[in-house]
Design an enzyme around this catalytic site. Structure first.
Site, PDB file in Angstrom:
ATOM      1  N   ARG A  34      -0.642  13.442   1.719  1.00 21.04           N
ATOM      2  CA  ARG A  34      -1.113  12.674   2.816  1.00 21.04           C
ATOM      3  C   ARG A  34      -1.517  13.588   4.013  1.00 21.04           C
ATOM      4  NH1 ARG A  34       1.111   6.556   1.853  1.00 21.04           N
ATOM      5  NH2 ARG A  34      -0.602   5.802   0.549  1.00 21.04           N
ATOM      6  N   LYS A 195       1.474  -5.877 -15.115  1.00 21.31           N
ATOM      7  CA  LYS A 195       1.292  -7.323 -14.998  1.00 21.31           C
ATOM      8  C   LYS A 195      -0.331  -7.687 -14.762  1.00 21.31           C
ATOM      9  CE  LYS A 195       5.735  -8.785 -13.872  1.00 21.31           C
ATOM     10  NZ  LYS A 195       6.635  -9.436 -12.895  1.00 21.31           N
ATOM     11  N   GLY A 352      -0.911   3.603  -6.399  1.00 21.93           N
ATOM     12  CA  GLY A 352       0.455   4.411  -6.617  1.00 21.93           C
ATOM     13  C   GLY A 352       0.673   4.923  -7.894  1.00 21.93           C
ATOM     14  N   GLY A 375      -2.164   0.387  -1.946  1.00 25.14           N
ATOM     15  CA  GLY A 375      -2.632  -0.952  -1.735  1.00 25.14           C
ATOM     16  C   GLY A 375      -4.058  -0.948  -1.212  1.00 25.14           C
TER      17      GLY A 375
HETATM   18  C1  3PG Z   1       0.594   3.161   1.922  1.00 24.67           C
HETATM   19  O1  3PG Z   1       1.897   3.787   1.736  1.00 24.67           O
HETATM   20  O2  3PG Z   1       0.322   2.554   0.929  1.00 24.67           O
HETATM   21  C2  3PG Z   1       0.265   2.655   3.335  1.00 24.67           C
HETATM   22  O3  3PG Z   1       0.981   3.713   4.085  1.00 24.67           O
HETATM   23  C3  3PG Z   1       0.326   1.307   3.715  1.00 24.67           C
HETATM   24  O4  3PG Z   1       1.841   1.077   3.804  1.00 24.67           O
HETATM   25  P1  3PG Z   1       2.376  -0.514   3.794  1.00 24.67           P
HETATM   26  O5  3PG Z   1       2.296  -0.996   2.286  1.00 24.67           O
HETATM   27  O6  3PG Z   1       3.935  -0.423   4.020  1.00 24.67           O
HETATM   28  O7  3PG Z   1       1.557  -1.190   4.720  1.00 24.67           O
END
Ligand code: 3PG
Length: 394
Positions: A34, A195, A352, A375
């Site tokens: 990142r 899931k 992820g 996310g």
């Molecule tokens: C992530 O790691 O996907 C982003 O930095 C967002 O983090 P968060 O899910 O804690 O908002």
């Protein structure tokens, strides 16, 4: 939206929202992906004579100062990769932040402390956004991976200052747009993971957008069970059978071909290198669980990859974290990487586990684009508007 091409940067205080939510162990950054992604934006602003003031969150401190969630240990790695000093201010607003900004020369880089140390960040409190904005003339958002959050530093502030997309934000949006909005067809989506319940919206959105949808991982079991397959002790959300049937019907209506596993690798415990067998779907032992798809399924997935011109990937096909149940994920990822290298396929992946799985398969380098978003990538696959992006468009 406007990009850095549209910004007059020289001599300006530029607040740059980046995602420095990097994996850390014992106070040390363990993966710098990142950080690397935001370097082009930092360099460009600095070289144009702007003062680069980095805004970022770390972890989920819930509006309180939590020492272990300080961004202080991240300043060093940013400086090392940038090849330039990065100052750190122990507060993102108020006198401490102001003094640090006042001390900057043109081209300098400063990192402000975790924005989530203030409750106003996640509440998107206008007063907090105002306090952040007080230290800048311009705002640049280069944190696509945090753009699904309507927070002070991602959304509120964009309304208070002239706002621009950074280079990584731009690259993410272009790559994702070319995969789903204006793709070369056929488009294949590979969706895996444990899931169905966490990816219902995503599956529903994808069946209306892609030509072929390969479903793997634990979530495939729920679909197989809904079709009457006896899945034994496999991970399966039996209560979501109706949802699975609804998604399959929607796919048929939208002319999207759903591809489910054709065979299964089963085991009797969830452990690496445990006894396992490849079986036909009608021969899954009642006391065993599916941990990967078998060779016949891998052949089908490879054939679908060969048919496709665009591939969107989210989630592993099996329990890739334990050998040998990583086999299908690795084989499919390597095949997609090879097709990409030959110039026959455009490959976009994110989320992820996905990046970890592709790294494990040594396939990431040849993919066309790997999103750093978790996310935010999922919400984009769900077809949702991302507040951080919408704010730049306003
Ligand atoms: C992530 O790691 O996907 C982003 O930095 C967002 O983090 P968060 O899910 O804690 O908002």
């Amino acid at each position: 939206f406007k990009t850095l091409n549209d910004a007059e940067l020289s001599g300006k205080r530029v607040l740059v929202r980046v995602d420095l939510n990097v994996p850390m162990k014992d106070g040390k950054v363990t993966d710098t992906t990142r950080i690397e992604r935001v370097l082009p934006t930092i360099r460009e602003i600095s070289e144009a004579g702007g003062k680069v003031i980095l805004l970022a969150h770390f972890g989920r401190p819930k509006g309180k100062v939590v020492a272990e969630m300080s961004l202080a240990p991240v300043a060093g790695p940013v400086a090392d990769l940038l090849g330039k000093p990065v100052a750190f201010a122990a507060d993102c607003t108020g006198d401490v932040a102001k003094a640090a900004v006042d001390a900057m020369a043109d081209g300098d880089v400063l990192l402000l402390e975790n924005t989530r140390f203030y409750a106003g960040e996640e509440k998107n409190d206008p007063e907090f956004a105002k306090a952040l904005a007080a230290n800048g003339d311009l705002y640049v958002n280069d944190a696509f991976s945090a753009a699904h959050r309507a927070h002070g530093s991602t959304e509120g502030i964009a309304k208070l200052l002239p706002a621009f997309a950074g280079r990584t934000m731009q690259a993410e949006l272009e790559a994702l747009g070319s995969a789903l909005s204006t793709p070369e067809r056929p488009v294949l989506a590979v969706v895996g993971g444990a899931k169905v319940s966490s990816k219902i919206d995503l599956l529903e959105n994808l069946v209306s957008k892609v030509d072929i949808l390969v479903i793997g991982g634990g979530m495939a079991n729920t679909f197989l069970a809904a079709k009457g397959v006896n899945v034994g002790k496999s991970l399966c959300e039996h209560d979501l059978a109706d949802t699975a049937i609804r998604i399959m019907a929607a796919a048929e209506k939208a002319n999207c071909e759903i591809v489910l596993p054709a065979d299964a690798v089963v085991a009797w415990e969830f452990a690496a290198n445990t006894k396992n067998e490849t079986v036909a779907l009608d021969a899954i032992p009642a006391d065993a669980m599916m941990l990967d798809v078998g060779a016949a399924s891998i052949d089908v997935v490879k054939a679908k990859i060969d048919e496709a011109k665009t591939l969107v990937w989210n989630g592993p096909l099996g329990a890739f974290e334990i050998e040998p149940f990583d086999k299908a994920t690795v084989a499919a990822a390597q095949h997609a990487a090879a097709r990409t290298k030959e110039g026959k396929l455009k490959t976009v992946a994110g989320g992820g586990d996905t990046v970890a799985a592709l790294n494990h398969a040594k396939a990431s380098e040849d993919f066309s684009y790997i999103s750093t978003a978790g996310g935010a990538f999922l919400e984009w696959l769900e077809g949702k508007a991302l507040p951080g992006v919408v704010a730049l468009e306003a």
